[in-house]
Design a protein around this motif. Structure first.
Motif: not given
Length: 128
Positions: A31-38, A96, A92-94
């Motif tokens: 789950v941590e690796d899937e954080d593709n937010r900029k 951070k 929030k998905k795009k």
């Protein structure tokens, strides 16, 4: 005398399944690796402008100059921080980087309030 409620009986302890622990850890890591937010760029820019404005204000006050331009830079940094918080909240998905935006608004706001207080004190000292 031993209190019976504090005694742990061997039959009340359940065995730990090592496979479930490893599986849960791997899921959390995935789950941590899937954080593709900029990181939202306006928050970083706002913080940078705010810090630059604070440094410019200190340098100009030390030289005895007028601090209008640095205060405008500080206000721009604060505005960009607020704009960044709004963009992060809406998507929030795009995005951070909420910490940068909060730092831009709060730290710069505190410094701006201190600069205004300092200006009021200087103005009242000139009237006396």
């Amino acid at each position: 005398m031993i209190n019976q409620s504090l005694v742990i009986k061997p039959d009340s302890i359940s065995p730990v399944n090592q496979d479930s622990i490893v599986h849960d850890y791997q899921k959390a890591e995935a789950v941590e690796d899937e954080d593709n937010r900029k990181i939202e760029p306006f928050g970083v820019l706002g913080l940078g402008l705010g810090v630059a404005g604070v440094i410019a204000t200190i340098l100009i006050l030390d030289a005895g100059g007028v601090i209008v331009l640095p205060l405008l830079v500080i206000l721009a940094g604060m505005g960009l921080g607020i704009f960044s918080l709004i963009r992060i909240r809406k998507n929030k998905k795009k995005w951070k980087g909420k910490g940068f935006a909060i730092a831009a608004t709060s730290i710069v706001g505190i410094v701006l309030a201190a600069a205004m207080l300092f200006a009021i004190i200087l103005a009242s000292a000139d009237l006396s």
